[in-house]
Enzyme design. Structure first.
Site, PDB file in Angstrom:
ATOM      1  N   THR A 250       0.351  -3.806  12.136  1.00  0.00           N
ATOM      2  CA  THR A 250      -0.603  -3.783  11.027  1.00  0.00           C
ATOM      3  C   THR A 250       0.033  -4.226   9.752  1.00  0.00           C
ATOM      4  O   THR A 250       0.922  -3.581   9.240  1.00  0.00           O
ATOM      5  CB  THR A 250      -1.113  -2.379  10.789  1.00  0.00           C
ATOM      6  OG1 THR A 250      -1.702  -1.960  11.974  1.00  0.00           O
ATOM      7  CG2 THR A 250      -2.133  -2.387   9.674  1.00  0.00           C
TER       8      THR A 250
ATOM      9  N   THR B 180       0.882  -1.182   0.000  1.00  0.00           N
ATOM     10  CA  THR B 180       0.000   0.000   0.000  1.00  0.00           C
ATOM     11  C   THR B 180       0.914   1.225   0.000  1.00  0.00           C
ATOM     12  O   THR B 180       1.371   1.639  -1.066  1.00  0.00           O
ATOM     13  CB  THR B 180      -0.950   0.014   1.210  1.00  0.00           C
ATOM     14  OG1 THR B 180      -0.201  -0.111   2.416  1.00  0.00           O
ATOM     15  CG2 THR B 180      -1.957  -1.102   1.114  1.00  0.00           C
TER      16      THR B 180
ATOM     17  N   ASN C  97      -0.046  10.960   6.606  1.00  0.00           N
ATOM     18  CA  ASN C  97      -1.283  10.464   7.198  1.00  0.00           C
ATOM     19  C   ASN C  97      -2.392  11.500   7.283  1.00  0.00           C
ATOM     20  O   ASN C  97      -3.504  11.181   7.686  1.00  0.00           O
ATOM     21  CB  ASN C  97      -0.998   9.850   8.561  1.00  0.00           C
ATOM     22  CG  ASN C  97      -0.290   8.519   8.389  1.00  0.00           C
ATOM     23  OD1 ASN C  97      -0.849   7.609   7.795  1.00  0.00           O
ATOM     24  ND2 ASN C  97       0.951   8.435   8.832  1.00  0.00           N
TER      25      ASN C  97
ATOM     26  N   SER D 276      -7.239  11.157   0.743  1.00  0.00           N
ATOM     27  CA  SER D 276      -7.671  12.117  -0.285  1.00  0.00           C
ATOM     28  C   SER D 276      -6.960  11.855  -1.600  1.00  0.00           C
ATOM     29  O   SER D 276      -6.231  10.889  -1.747  1.00  0.00           O
ATOM     30  CB  SER D 276      -7.412  13.542   0.193  1.00  0.00           C
ATOM     31  OG  SER D 276      -6.068  13.691   0.575  1.00  0.00           O
TER      32      SER D 276
END
Lengths: 383, 383
Positions: free
Chosen positions: A179, A146, A378, A383
């Site tokens: 994560t 990601t 972050n 957006s």
């Protein structure tokens, strides 16, 4: 090499169009046997993504044939429709591989609260299945990125058997687990109970002690698949050590690629009364924003270390605490120690030792500094 | 007006030279009676600064005549010498006021791990005593500033009696208490037990729920001094409400002046099973760095709110959670709700409502966004 380093595995990584920028976003890992052993560890966040709920369920049988992973959307907080989408993804994999959906784990990563574009994902599964290869591990590792700047893989081979794996993760890194999505494979010939024991032992002291930003994900997944294709059954100790080595290596790669970080901080708590105390203190230090800012500024601000220790329930006496930063004991007996001007903080790795003087237990937590780049990355992510 | 708004108090604020830049750094508050009632609440950090250890001790008698406060150094983690310095400071105040050292509370704020320049502080006490005045409250409030950009005061007057106070605090703001020094004064004629009860009730729902950066200080101190000079004994309820109003006002001023912040975030947890649950969830949301970055970027990223709720032990079902940001219910039943594009985040105050749908209890935690300015200010503070 990644997940295809071990014999008995094929993988693929393709661009299904889930990510609007056209980057690879779908990975498939298939165990070709002869065995289908599997173990998994998942986020302890009580808000669990649909793929986590699904994969926990299918893993109860201790067997998996395939794992499908997508980046570009976490499928978390997406309600009943999100779970249906995960189910449909597993069914699609089952269909193209001619297996049952209950043999397919699903993992997703990306933005929370957005439904996946199933019109792109499902055709992507077909495409990925067509590209499955014993050399596809690298492409699979790339497809699960990601905000990762690099893909992460690790392999240990010894005595004719192999443990390999891939990981993604760069933000929302925090304990229980960090994560991330991780798939490990092995061709060792072991039963599921052994896989499960080795995996839990490894994650407890590796991924669970990576705490980049204190934020626990809804999607954390670590899977270990065993094909038995080497025909070799290593001893538990040898196998567990190999799994731990791969997990530790991947965990380090996560820290080194954490969003916006300029320092990797090793927080080592020593002489704690219990291991739990050591972990609690390590986490408290690793999560102290003021300290993380100070480290970013190459400021050996040990007062912020003590301030963080003081918020814990661990056994210690304030006037017996000692703190070293990069080898200089800047705090002795809870007060001013060696000259802080002697601390060299020019390098990326920073080593903090917190001596609780309360016992003999120890734990190490890894974190990063807090930077303007982290804030920037972050505050603009969705957006 | 500050601490001298109530009758029976004098104060002073001077530059003793503790701060190298020559700014005011020493404040003295004196209760001229007729009564000397006092109550105090201190940091729950187990690493407590020398002045906290001293003031906790002297307050056991429930009486105080004077409070001396310095900025420019926290006198925390300074060992036996630090405690001797606090003691010497109280003795000096006692000498110049012709009282006992046991009637003097001491509070310090500034960098941790640095001894105070006693050769400047002790002459400063003499100078401050010479400047004591019934109009000195404002100067006292100015002298306790560290990275505060403004001084903070608040006053409530009703029915012939007054509660007034001053506060400092801009960083290391976190619960139990928020990091700060606060001195409240009143001319109400009440006993120490009543003062203590009213103060604890007020701080529990005001300062204890200000959590700017999750970092708990070693020096937090809130003192309430009562002179009885109004000759009026208000009801407990009226007095407690006034103390709470002043604490709430000062707490809001702390949040509005938090280091580097561009947003003040009100986290309101509703329909919790217990108040403790509401507070736990509120703190978890308020401390989530990823969410705080998103708010900075004016991004109504409700997924990060759910992710934070999921790390708590509070009673809730993930698929019944609702979240509103600035009045728009962007998350309903744990999934996508109203259009996030409708959330207007242009203003400094941001209001997050987390509905746990598990009961009837509520709590509000105040925090700030996480900004590059916060990182900058706190990576350079000690240099």
């Amino acid at each position: 090499m990644s997940v295809t380093a071990a014999k008995g595995f094929q993988a693929a990584g393709i661009a299904a169009g889930i990510k609007e920028n056209g980057n690879p976003d779908l990975a498939l890992v298939v165990n070709t046997g002869p065995r289908r052993g599997a173990a998994g560890v998942f986020t302890s966040n009580r808000v669990k993504a649909a793929p986590v709920l699904w994969s926990e369920q299918v893993l109860k049988a201790g067997e998996l044939t395939a794992v499908v992973l997508n980046s570009g959307g976490a499928n978390a907080c997406t309600g009943p429709k999100g779970f249906q989408d995960t189910h449909a993804t597993a069914e699609k994999v089952a269909e193209v591989l001619n297996i049952g959906a209950g043999e397919v784990a699903v993992a997703s990563t990306g933005l929370i609260g957005v439904l996946l574009p199933m019109d792109k994902l499902l055709p992507g599964v077909e495409k990925a299945a067509q590209e499955l290869s014993e050399h596809g591990g690298e492409k699979a590792a790339i497809a699960i990125k990601t905000t990762d700047t690099v893909h992460k893989t690790s392999v240990v081979t010894q005595d004719g058997w192999t443990v390999g794996g891939m990981a993604k993760g760069a933000g929302m890194l925090a304990p229980g687990l960090a994560t991330m999505l991780v798939v490990l494979t092995t061709d060792a010939d072991l039963d599921s109970a052994t896989l499960d024991k080795a995996l839990r032992a490894a994650t407890r002291t590796t991924f669970d002690r990576v705490d980049s930003d204190g934020c626990m994900s809804t999607n954390d997944t670590v899977l270990l698949l065993a094909s038995g294709a080497s025909g070799i059954s290593p001893s538990y100790d040898a196998f567990a050590a190999a799994v731990r080595t791969v997990c530790d290596d991947l965990g380090q790669q996560l820290i080194r690629d954490a969003e916006g970080a300029s320092k990797d901080i090793k927080v080592e708590v020593i002489n704690a009364a219990t291991e739990d105390d050591a972990v609690e203190v390590g986490r408290s230090i690793a999560r102290n924003n003021l300290l993380k800012c100070a480290i970013h500024g190459e400021d050996p601000n040990w007062g912020r270390v003590l301030s963080a220790i003081g918020t814990t329930e661990a056994a210690f006496e304030p006037d017996r605490l000692n703190v070293a930063i990069n080898g200089v004991w800047v705090c002795k007996n809870g007060s001013v120690g060696e000259d802080r001007a002697n601390v060299d903080m020019r390098y990326r790795e920073v080593h903090i030792v917190a001596d609780l003087a309360a016992g003999a237990e120890t734990a190490t937590i890894w974190t990063n500094d807090l930077t303007a780049d982290y804030v920037h990355e972050n505050s603009a992510y969705s957006s």
